[in-house]
Enzyme design. Structure first.
Site, PDB file in Angstrom:
ATOM      1  N   ASP A  83      28.297  14.452 -54.393  1.00 37.69           N
ATOM      2  CA  ASP A  83      28.264  13.722 -55.877  1.00 37.69           C
ATOM      3  C   ASP A  83      27.058  14.561 -56.852  1.00 37.69           C
ATOM      4  O   ASP A  83      25.906  14.013 -56.819  1.00 37.69           O
ATOM      5  CB  ASP A  83      28.489  12.185 -56.262  1.00 37.69           C
ATOM      6  CG  ASP A  83      29.141  12.270 -58.058  1.00 37.69           C
ATOM      7  OD1 ASP A  83      29.966  13.044 -57.684  1.00 37.69           O
ATOM      8  OD2 ASP A  83      28.477  12.306 -58.911  1.00 37.69           O
TER       9      ASP A  83
ATOM     10  N   TYR B 168      22.494  18.748 -62.054  1.00 37.61           N
ATOM     11  CA  TYR B 168      21.547  17.851 -61.664  1.00 37.61           C
ATOM     12  C   TYR B 168      20.387  18.970 -61.148  1.00 37.61           C
ATOM     13  O   TYR B 168      19.451  18.457 -60.854  1.00 37.61           O
ATOM     14  CB  TYR B 168      22.297  17.127 -60.687  1.00 37.61           C
ATOM     15  CG  TYR B 168      23.001  15.925 -60.596  1.00 37.61           C
ATOM     16  CD1 TYR B 168      22.891  15.350 -62.359  1.00 37.61           C
ATOM     17  CD2 TYR B 168      23.832  15.126 -59.924  1.00 37.61           C
ATOM     18  CE1 TYR B 168      23.638  14.474 -62.765  1.00 37.61           C
ATOM     19  CE2 TYR B 168      24.724  14.597 -60.497  1.00 37.61           C
ATOM     20  CZ  TYR B 168      24.939  14.239 -61.364  1.00 37.61           C
ATOM     21  OH  TYR B 168      25.203  13.311 -62.135  1.00 37.61           O
TER      22      TYR B 168
ATOM     23  N   LYS C 173      30.085  18.748 -61.469  1.00 39.14           N
ATOM     24  CA  LYS C 173      30.521  19.284 -63.007  1.00 39.14           C
ATOM     25  C   LYS C 173      30.243  19.805 -63.982  1.00 39.14           C
ATOM     26  O   LYS C 173      29.451  20.530 -64.033  1.00 39.14           O
ATOM     27  CB  LYS C 173      29.879  17.581 -63.121  1.00 39.14           C
ATOM     28  CG  LYS C 173      30.333  16.333 -61.761  1.00 39.14           C
ATOM     29  CD  LYS C 173      29.733  14.814 -62.505  1.00 39.14           C
ATOM     30  CE  LYS C 173      29.551  13.930 -61.778  1.00 39.14           C
ATOM     31  NZ  LYS C 173      28.845  14.183 -60.930  1.00 39.14           N
TER      32      LYS C 173
ATOM     33  N   HIS D  30      32.266  16.252 -67.025  1.00 41.06           N
ATOM     34  CA  HIS D  30      30.718  15.130 -67.369  1.00 41.06           C
ATOM     35  C   HIS D  30      31.636  14.160 -68.263  1.00 41.06           C
ATOM     36  O   HIS D  30      30.497  13.231 -67.836  1.00 41.06           O
ATOM     37  CB  HIS D  30      29.868  15.903 -67.464  1.00 41.06           C
ATOM     38  CG  HIS D  30      28.649  15.091 -66.856  1.00 41.06           C
ATOM     39  ND1 HIS D  30      27.472  15.984 -65.896  1.00 41.06           N
ATOM     40  CD2 HIS D  30      28.278  13.960 -66.182  1.00 41.06           C
ATOM     41  CE1 HIS D  30      26.688  15.353 -65.105  1.00 41.06           C
ATOM     42  NE2 HIS D  30      26.544  14.001 -65.437  1.00 41.06           N
TER      43      HIS D  30
HETATM   44  P1  NDP Z   1      21.893   4.204 -58.514  1.00 43.30           P
HETATM   45  O1  NDP Z   1      22.349   3.075 -59.141  1.00 43.30           O
HETATM   46  O2  NDP Z   1      22.894   4.881 -57.441  1.00 43.30           O
HETATM   47  O3  NDP Z   1      20.182   3.602 -57.887  1.00 43.30           O
HETATM   48  C1  NDP Z   1      19.681   4.634 -58.005  1.00 43.30           C
HETATM   49  C2  NDP Z   1      18.076   2.989 -57.816  1.00 43.30           C
HETATM   50  O4  NDP Z   1      18.247   3.172 -56.958  1.00 43.30           O
HETATM   51  C3  NDP Z   1      17.161   4.743 -57.016  1.00 43.30           C
HETATM   52  O5  NDP Z   1      15.764   4.366 -57.602  1.00 43.30           O
HETATM   53  C4  NDP Z   1      16.965   4.544 -55.371  1.00 43.30           C
HETATM   54  O6  NDP Z   1      15.888   4.856 -55.496  1.00 43.30           O
HETATM   55  C5  NDP Z   1      16.889   2.562 -55.655  1.00 43.30           C
HETATM   56  N1  NDP Z   1      17.911   2.282 -54.546  1.00 43.30           N
HETATM   57  C6  NDP Z   1      19.132   2.960 -53.572  1.00 43.30           C
HETATM   58  N2  NDP Z   1      18.825   2.269 -52.982  1.00 43.30           N
HETATM   59  C7  NDP Z   1      18.163   0.860 -52.760  1.00 43.30           C
HETATM   60  C8  NDP Z   1      17.865   0.289 -51.830  1.00 43.30           C
HETATM   61  N3  NDP Z   1      19.522  -0.210 -50.235  1.00 43.30           N
HETATM   62  N4  NDP Z   1      16.976  -0.720 -52.372  1.00 43.30           N
HETATM   63  C9  NDP Z   1      16.672  -0.882 -53.268  1.00 43.30           C
HETATM   64  N5  NDP Z   1      16.130   0.496 -54.112  1.00 43.30           N
HETATM   65  C10 NDP Z   1      17.285   1.477 -53.713  1.00 43.30           C
HETATM   66  O7  NDP Z   1      21.679   5.116 -59.500  1.00 43.30           O
HETATM   67  P2  NDP Z   1      21.753   6.526 -59.790  1.00 43.30           P
HETATM   68  O8  NDP Z   1      21.817   6.422 -61.607  1.00 43.30           O
HETATM   69  O9  NDP Z   1      21.575   7.760 -59.349  1.00 43.30           O
HETATM   70  O10 NDP Z   1      23.441   6.264 -59.813  1.00 43.30           O
HETATM   71  C11 NDP Z   1      23.912   6.974 -58.615  1.00 43.30           C
HETATM   72  C12 NDP Z   1      24.422   8.316 -58.571  1.00 43.30           C
HETATM   73  O11 NDP Z   1      26.472   8.613 -59.778  1.00 43.30           O
HETATM   74  C13 NDP Z   1      24.162   9.431 -59.561  1.00 43.30           C
HETATM   75  O12 NDP Z   1      23.045   9.701 -58.393  1.00 43.30           O
HETATM   76  C14 NDP Z   1      25.367   9.721 -59.623  1.00 43.30           C
HETATM   77  O13 NDP Z   1      25.642  11.210 -58.784  1.00 43.30           O
HETATM   78  C15 NDP Z   1      26.083   9.157 -60.447  1.00 43.30           C
HETATM   79  N6  NDP Z   1      25.960   9.585 -61.762  1.00 43.30           N
HETATM   80  C16 NDP Z   1      26.720   9.860 -62.613  1.00 43.30           C
HETATM   81  C17 NDP Z   1      26.625   9.946 -64.070  1.00 43.30           C
HETATM   82  C18 NDP Z   1      28.069  10.615 -64.776  1.00 43.30           C
HETATM   83  O14 NDP Z   1      27.551  11.083 -65.822  1.00 43.30           O
HETATM   84  N7  NDP Z   1      28.970  11.026 -64.208  1.00 43.30           N
HETATM   85  C19 NDP Z   1      25.761   8.768 -64.810  1.00 43.30           C
HETATM   86  C20 NDP Z   1      24.719   8.159 -63.415  1.00 43.30           C
HETATM   87  C21 NDP Z   1      25.043   8.398 -62.356  1.00 43.30           C
HETATM   88  P3  NDP Z   1      15.249   5.814 -53.731  1.00 43.30           P
HETATM   89  O15 NDP Z   1      15.962   6.633 -54.565  1.00 43.30           O
HETATM   90  O16 NDP Z   1      13.948   5.862 -54.593  1.00 43.30           O
HETATM   91  O17 NDP Z   1      15.393   5.186 -52.712  1.00 43.30           O
END
Ligand code: NDP
Length: 272
Positions: free
Chosen positions: A49, A54, A79, A110
């Site tokens: 995604d 991004y 998006k 988006h």
């Molecule tokens: P998430 O809720 O997926 O959380 C990501 C965070 O969690 C990062 O800090 C990551 O750190 C950490 N993390 C991931 N796996 C673990 C684990 N196993 N243990 C501990 N920490 C962990 O965040 P997002 O806001 O990025 O949401 C996910 C996706 O949703 C986005 O990347 C995007 O593709 C989509 N999105 C879409 C939006 C929209 O408006 N349509 C808005 C927001 C998100 P690290 O990377 O350091 O592991």
């Protein structure tokens, strides 16, 4: 409910979307993004995604092309960004040019900006032309969806919204279920904000799983698509290791009860 990493949900247009995907918001473009996407593909993810916003479409496309995995086996979403509603056709062409890929599986509006209805008609045209296999929306509330459905015969295949136990959007889930719109849970790990919450940590301990795995499994058991993000190989693997256990019905209800209407990203409630 039995799931596997390649399990899919059928969309209202006949296509199917993998239940688990990797989100790549805040993964910087370049080698690091390429290796993150590659790590996910190696771990068995077949759904990525991204978004024009991004800034990493080039790297996502390169990682997919270099993986050697057939294009048809990978589900790719991008998006339409808010400032590109003047010309959605050109915006998708630009995204495809960066990805160096002929089509996306899913193209989403988006955010519900005021021009959304006109753009939705343009997306229907893009779907008809084959550049986007499916089209959908993101951050749409029940109000935005009701308006869209009243003005178009094309029902979005997907509504991608923030969803996790701390933002359990029950009414929106029910509404989309009735309209045959699949919900995709974004920020399913609360963008990292509640991973240390004591009651979640206790639940994770009970299942000998991590808090992240509990949140991802919760989403799967609510029958929604889930797109966690990690830029770390071990966590990418951990976040996909959610298919060998099940949360009990009672614990699902307990997790549902964590709701505190926490929004870690957008709040589209009052988007006009
Ligand atoms: P998430 O809720 O997926 O959380 C990501 C965070 O969690 C990062 O800090 C990551 O750190 C950490 N993390 C991931 N796996 C673990 C684990 N196993 N243990 C501990 N920490 C962990 O965040 P997002 O806001 O990025 O949401 C996910 C996706 O949703 C986005 O990347 C995007 O593709 C989509 N999105 C879409 C939006 C929209 O408006 N349509 C808005 C927001 C998100 P690290 O990377 O350091 O592991």
């Amino acid at each position: 409910m039995e799931f596997t990493i390649d399990a899919k949900i059928k969309l209202n247009d006949g296509h199917a979307i993998p239940r688990l995907g990797l989100g790549v918001w805040l993964v910087s473009s370049g080698k690091s993004c390429e290796s993150v996407v590659r790590a996910a593909l190696d771990a068995g993810y077949r759904h990525i995604d991204t978004a024009a916003f991004y800034g990493n479409e080039e790297s996502v496309g390169k990682a997919i092309r270099d993986s050697g995995i057939a294009r048809a086996e990978i589900y790719l979403t991008t998006k339409l960004w808010n400032s590109d509603h003047g010309n959605p056709e050109r915006a998708l062409e630009r995204s495809l040019g960066k990805l160096k890929i002929d089509y996306v599986d899913l193209y989403l509006i988006h955010y519900p900006v005021p021009e959304r209805l006109r753009s939705w008609r343009a997306l229907a045209g893009l779907r008809a032309g084959g550049k986007a296999r499916s089209i959908g929306v993101s951050n749409f509330t029940i109000g935005h969806l009701t308006e869209l459905l009243a003005n178009s015969e094309t029902v979005p295949a997907v509504n991608q919204v923030e969803l996790h136990p701390y933002l359990y959007q029950r009414e929106l889930l029910d509404f989309c279920h009735k309209k045959n719109i699949v919900i995709e849970a974004y920020s399913p790990l609360t963008h990292g904000e509640r991973l240390n919450d004591a009651k979640l940590v206790a639940m994770a301990r009970k299942y000998s799983k991590s808090p992240a795995q509990i949140l991802i499994r919760w989403a799967l058991q609510h029958d929604v698509v889930v797109i966690p993000k990690s830029a770390k190989r071990e966590r990418i693997i951990e976040d996909a290791d959610v298919f060998g256990f099940a949360i009990s019905a009672e614990d699902m209800r307990t997790l549902d009860g964590f709701n505190e209407n926490l929004r870690t990203c957008w709040d589209p409630t009052h988007a006009p």
